[in-house]
Motif scaffolding. Structure first.
Motif, short mmCIF file in Angstrom:
data_model
loop_
_atom_site.label_atom_id
_atom_site.label_comp_id
_atom_site.label_asym_id
_atom_site.label_seq_id
_atom_site.Cartn_x
_atom_site.Cartn_y
_atom_site.Cartn_z
N VAL A 132 1.12 -1.28 0.28
CA VAL A 132 0.12 0.18 0.12
C VAL A 132 1.17 1.26 -0.28
CG1 VAL A 132 -2.35 1.08 1.49
CG2 VAL A 132 -1.85 -1.16 0.82
N GLU A 133 1.75 0.79 0.88
CA GLU A 133 2.89 2.69 0.91
C GLU A 133 3.90 3.14 -0.20
OE1 GLU A 133 5.53 5.60 1.60
OE2 GLU A 133 5.98 3.51 1.61
N HIS A 134 4.16 1.70 -0.77
CA HIS A 134 5.15 1.74 -2.39
C HIS A 134 4.83 0.99 -3.03
CE1 HIS A 134 9.19 2.17 -4.01
NE2 HIS A 134 9.24 1.16 -3.96
N GLY A 135 4.33 0.01 -3.26
CA GLY A 135 4.62 -1.22 -4.13
C GLY A 135 2.76 -0.03 -5.25
N ILE A 136 2.07 0.28 -3.74
CA ILE A 136 1.18 0.96 -4.82
C ILE A 136 1.51 1.87 -6.96
CG2 ILE A 136 1.15 2.97 -3.95
CD1 ILE A 136 -2.08 2.78 -4.05
N HIS A 137 2.76 2.63 -6.11
CA HIS A 137 3.64 3.11 -7.75
C HIS A 137 3.29 2.21 -8.90
CE1 HIS A 137 4.50 6.47 -6.67
NE2 HIS A 137 5.55 6.38 -5.69
N PHE A 138 3.92 0.49 -8.21
CA PHE A 138 4.17 -0.09 -9.47
C PHE A 138 3.17 -0.66 -10.12
CE2 PHE A 138 7.54 0.82 -7.50
CZ PHE A 138 8.78 0.96 -8.02
N ILE A 139 1.52 -1.29 -9.06
CA ILE A 139 0.92 -1.57 -9.40
C ILE A 139 -0.61 -0.30 -10.18
CG2 ILE A 139 -2.48 -1.95 -8.27
CD1 ILE A 139 -0.16 -3.06 -5.68
N ASP A 140 -0.11 0.52 -9.95
CA ASP A 140 -0.26 1.34 -11.23
C ASP A 140 0.07 1.73 -12.11
OD1 ASP A 140 -2.62 4.77 -11.31
OD2 ASP A 140 0.04 5.24 -11.66
N LEU A 141 1.13 1.41 -11.54
CA LEU A 141 2.26 1.92 -13.67
C LEU A 141 2.05 0.60 -14.55
CD1 LEU A 141 5.89 1.32 -13.65
CD2 LEU A 141 4.73 -0.12 -14.60
N VAL A 142 1.36 -0.25 -13.71
CA VAL A 142 1.00 -1.34 -14.25
C VAL A 142 -0.72 -0.78 -15.14
CG1 VAL A 142 0.10 -4.16 -14.63
CG2 VAL A 142 2.29 -3.36 -13.89
N GLN A 143 -1.69 -0.47 -14.39
CA GLN A 143 -2.75 -0.10 -14.30
C GLN A 143 -3.21 0.56 -15.62
OE1 GLN A 143 -4.71 -2.43 -11.98
NE2 GLN A 143 -6.36 -0.64 -12.61
N GLY A 144 -1.56 1.42 -15.40
CA GLY A 144 -2.02 2.47 -17.39
C GLY A 144 -1.09 1.33 -18.10
N CYS A 145 -1.24 0.33 -18.54
CA CYS A 145 -0.40 -0.13 -19.54
C CYS A 145 -1.96 -1.17 -19.93
CB CYS A 145 0.12 -1.51 -18.90
SG CYS A 145 1.52 -0.70 -18.50
N THR A 146 -3.62 -1.28 -19.28
CA THR A 146 -4.38 -2.27 -20.07
C THR A 146 -5.49 -1.36 -19.25
OG1 THR A 146 -5.20 -4.00 -19.58
CG2 THR A 146 -4.61 -3.89 -17.90
N SER A 147 -6.21 -0.86 -19.89
CA SER A 147 -8.11 -0.54 -19.78
C SER A 147 -8.68 -2.61 -19.35
CB SER A 147 -8.45 -0.27 -21.07
OG SER A 147 -8.63 -1.07 -22.00
N ALA A 148 -8.54 -3.05 -19.67
CA ALA A 148 -9.13 -4.13 -18.85
C ALA A 148 -9.72 -4.39 -16.89
CB ALA A 148 -8.52 -5.40 -19.57
N ALA A 149 -10.64 -5.29 -17.32
CA ALA A 149 -11.14 -4.89 -16.06
C ALA A 149 -10.23 -6.00 -14.48
CB ALA A 149 -12.39 -6.09 -15.46
N LEU A 150 -9.98 -5.93 -13.89
CA LEU A 150 -9.33 -7.04 -13.05
C LEU A 150 -9.98 -8.14 -12.77
CD1 LEU A 150 -8.56 -4.59 -9.80
CD2 LEU A 150 -7.00 -5.51 -11.79
N VAL A 151 -9.33 -9.16 -12.84
CA VAL A 151 -9.60 -10.84 -13.09
C VAL A 151 -9.66 -10.90 -11.54
CG1 VAL A 151 -10.33 -13.30 -13.50
CG2 VAL A 151 -10.15 -11.03 -14.97
N LYS A 152 -8.60 -11.29 -10.43
CA LYS A 152 -8.54 -11.48 -9.66
C LYS A 152 -7.15 -11.03 -9.11
CE LYS A 152 -8.48 -15.85 -9.41
NZ LYS A 152 -7.59 -17.85 -9.79
N VAL A 153 -7.24 -10.81 -7.60
CA VAL A 153 -5.89 -10.38 -7.07
C VAL A 153 -5.07 -11.50 -5.73
CG1 VAL A 153 -4.91 -8.75 -5.33
CG2 VAL A 153 -6.77 -7.87 -7.27
N GLN A 154 -4.33 -11.45 -6.19
CA GLN A 154 -3.38 -13.03 -4.35
C GLN A 154 -2.75 -11.59 -4.08
OE1 GLN A 154 -2.71 -16.66 -7.64
NE2 GLN A 154 -4.58 -17.20 -6.83
N GLY A 155 -2.26 -12.26 -2.83
CA GLY A 155 -1.62 -11.67 -2.25
C GLY A 155 0.06 -12.75 -1.54
N ALA A 156 0.86 -12.39 -0.67
CA ALA A 156 1.28 -13.19 0.32
C ALA A 156 2.09 -12.56 0.47
CB ALA A 156 1.71 -14.78 -0.50
N GLY A 157 2.87 -13.06 2.04
CA GLY A 157 3.86 -12.16 2.35
C GLY A 157 4.35 -12.41 3.33
N VAL A 158 5.83 -11.96 4.11
CA VAL A 158 6.66 -12.75 4.97
C VAL A 158 6.56 -11.80 6.50
CG1 VAL A 158 8.79 -13.84 5.31
CG2 VAL A 158 7.76 -14.51 3.34
#
Length: 384
Positions: free
Chosen positions: A169-195
Motif C-alpha cells: 500500500v505504501e510503496h508497491g502501489i506505485h508499480f501497481i498503478d504503473l501496470v494499471q496504466g498499461c491496460t484498460s481491462a477489468a481486474l479478474v483476480k488478485v492474490q497476495g502473500a507475505g513473510v
C-alpha cells in the motif's frame, strides 16, 4: 498564477517544494506542518493543517502528510472548496476509499493521486506502446524491488499498517498503478502473500494480478537488506518484444523486438535509444531467433509470425538499449513538476484529461489492499 498550499513538510514535502520552485505558473503560498521550520518570505506557515484550509488564496492543496492522514485531509480540503493532489497512498481502507469517492463526486473538486512514475519518460513510452499496440498485446509484467531497510528501525511508522498500510500500500502501489496504466481491462483476480520478519514487521510481500485481457502481473517488494543491493527491475513481455527497465525511477532499459520498418524508424527518432543490432527477419539464423518465434501454420513466410491467437507482419529483428542522460533526481523532479502541471490544467480547463485521476488511483489502492489482506496484514480491510 495558480496558488498552492502544501500539507506536510518533512523530507518529501521539502523535496516537492524544491522541485516546484522552477515552475513559473505555480506559487506555493502556504505550508502546514506540526514541526514548522522558518519559511521563505511570502509563504504563510501553519502548525495545524485545518487552519491552512481557511487560507482564502489557496486554490489547491498538495497532501504530503503521513499516509494515515491522507483521506481525512483530502476530504476536509474538498469540503473547504480546495482541489487536492494526494501523495500515494490516497487512503488506507476501503471505508476511506468510499469516503473519498463520495466527497469528490459531491463537491466536484479535482482530485488526483501523485503517481509520479506515469510521468517519467520510459514508463510513459511503455504506456504509449501498450495503448497503440506497437509490439502487439502485453502479456506479462514482472516487478521486482529490493530496497534497503537501514533507515527503517522496528519502531518506524513504516512497519505499522495502521499508519502506512504496509509495503504494497505504501510503496508497491506505485508499480501497481504503473501496470494499471498499461491496460484498460477489468481486474479478474488478485492474490497476495507475505513473510513476517518479526510479529511487527512483514518485510517481503508479493501480489499477483490477473486482468480480463489476459495480462498477468507479479509484484515482489522486499525491504530487507543493505543499500548496496538495492535494485528495481520491470520486465514487460509483449507478443513482439521483451523489454526490461531498471531503477524504481527507470533510467535505462534493454529491448529485443520483432518490428516493422515503420516501428524501427520511430525507435531511431528517440534520443535515448541506441540500436545494438538490426536484421531482416529472413536473415536471422534459427539459433538466434527469440524464444517464442513461430510461423503461421498456413504460411512459410518469415515475415508472418503468430503469437497465441494473433498473427503479425514483421520486417526486422532489432535489439537496442534505452538510457536517459539525466540523473534519477532530475528525472524525479521533472516528473513531479509534470504531475503538478497536469493537476493545474485539469482545474483551469475542465476538458483536460489528466494521466491519472482519483478513480484510477483508488483502483490501484484496492488491488494493494486486497493483496495485503490475503497476505495476512491487518490493513483495516472492510470488505468489497
Amino acid at each position: 498564477m495558480f496558488r498552492l498550499g502544501l500539507i506536510g513538510y518533512g523530507g518529501f514535502g521539502r523535496f516537492l517544494h524544491h522541485a516546484w520552485q522552477q515552475m513559473t505558473d505555480v506559487a506555493l503560498v502556504a505550508i502546514a506542518d506540526p514541526a514548522l521550520p522558518k519559511l521563505p518570505a511570502g509563504i504563510q506557515g501553519y502548525t495545524d493543517w485545518q487552519a491552512l484550509l481557511t487560507h482564502a488564496d489557496v486554490e489547491g492543496v498538495a497532501i504530503a502528510a503521513p499516509p494515515h492522514l491522507h483521506a481525512a485531509i483530502a476530504c476536509a480540503a474538498m469540503e473547504a472548496g480546495k482541489h487536492v493532489l494526494i501523495e500515494k497512498p490516497p487512503a488506507l481502507t476501503l471505508e476511506e476509499v468510499r469516503w473519498l469517492q463520495e466527497t469528490q463526486a459531491r463537491t466536484g473538486r479535482v482530485a488526483m493521486v501523485d503517481f509520479v512514475l506515469r510521468y517519467t519518460p520510459l514508463v510513459a513510452l511503455v504506456h504509449t506502446w501498450c495503448r497503440e499496440g506497437t509490439f502487439g498485446r502485453l502479456r506479462r509484467v514482472v516487478v521486482e524491488n529490493y530496497a534497503q531497510d537501514a533507515t527503517l528501525p522496528p519502531t518506524h511508522w513504516f512497519w505499522d499498517p495502521s499508519q502506512s498500510g504496509g509495503i504494497l500500500v505504501e510503496h508497491g502501489i506505485h508499480f501497481i498503478d504503473l501496470v494499471q496504466g498499461c491496460t484498460s481491462a477489468a481486474l479478474v483476480k488478485v492474490q497476495g502473500a507475505g513473510v513476517w520478519r518479526t510479529p511487527r514487521q512483514m518485510d517481503r510481500m508479493l501480489a499477483t494480478v490477473v486482468y480480463a485481457d489476459g495480462l498477468v502481473a507479479t509484484h515482489y517488494h522486499a525491504f530487507a537488506g543493505p543499500g548496496f543491493f538495492e535494485h528495481t527491475s520491470l520486465r514487460f513481455v509483449f507478443d513482439l518484444a521483451r523489454l526490461e527497465l531498471t531503477g524504481w525511477i527507470p533510467r535505462s532499459g534493454h529491448l529485443v523486438a520483432l518490428a516493422t520498418e515503420s516501428v524501427a524508424q520511430q525507435l531511431q527518432t528517440l534520443p535515448f535509444f541506441r540500436t545494438l543490432r538490426q536484421l531482416p527477419v529472413e536473415a536471422v539464423p534459427d539459433e538466434s531467433r527469440p524464444e517464442g518465434w513461430g510461423l503461421t501454420s498456413t504460411s512459410t513466410d518469415p515475415h508472418v509470425c503468430r503469437f497465441g491467437e494473433h498473427a503479425y507482419s514483421v520486417d526486422l529483428l532489432l535489439e537496442g538499449t534505452l538510457a536517459l542522460s539525466a540523473s534519477k533526481a532530475e528525472i524525479y523532479q521533472e516528473a513531479l513538476r509534470a504531475v503538478l502541471q497536469d493537476f493545474v490544467q485539469a482545474i483551469r480547463h475542465p476538458d483536460h484529461q489528466p494521466r491519472v485521476m482519483l478513480r484510477e488511483g483508488l483502483v490501484s489502492l484496492q488491488v494493494a489492499l486486497e493483496a495485503s489482506r490475503q497476505a495476512g496484514l491487518p490493513v483495516g480491510y472492510n470488505g468489497a
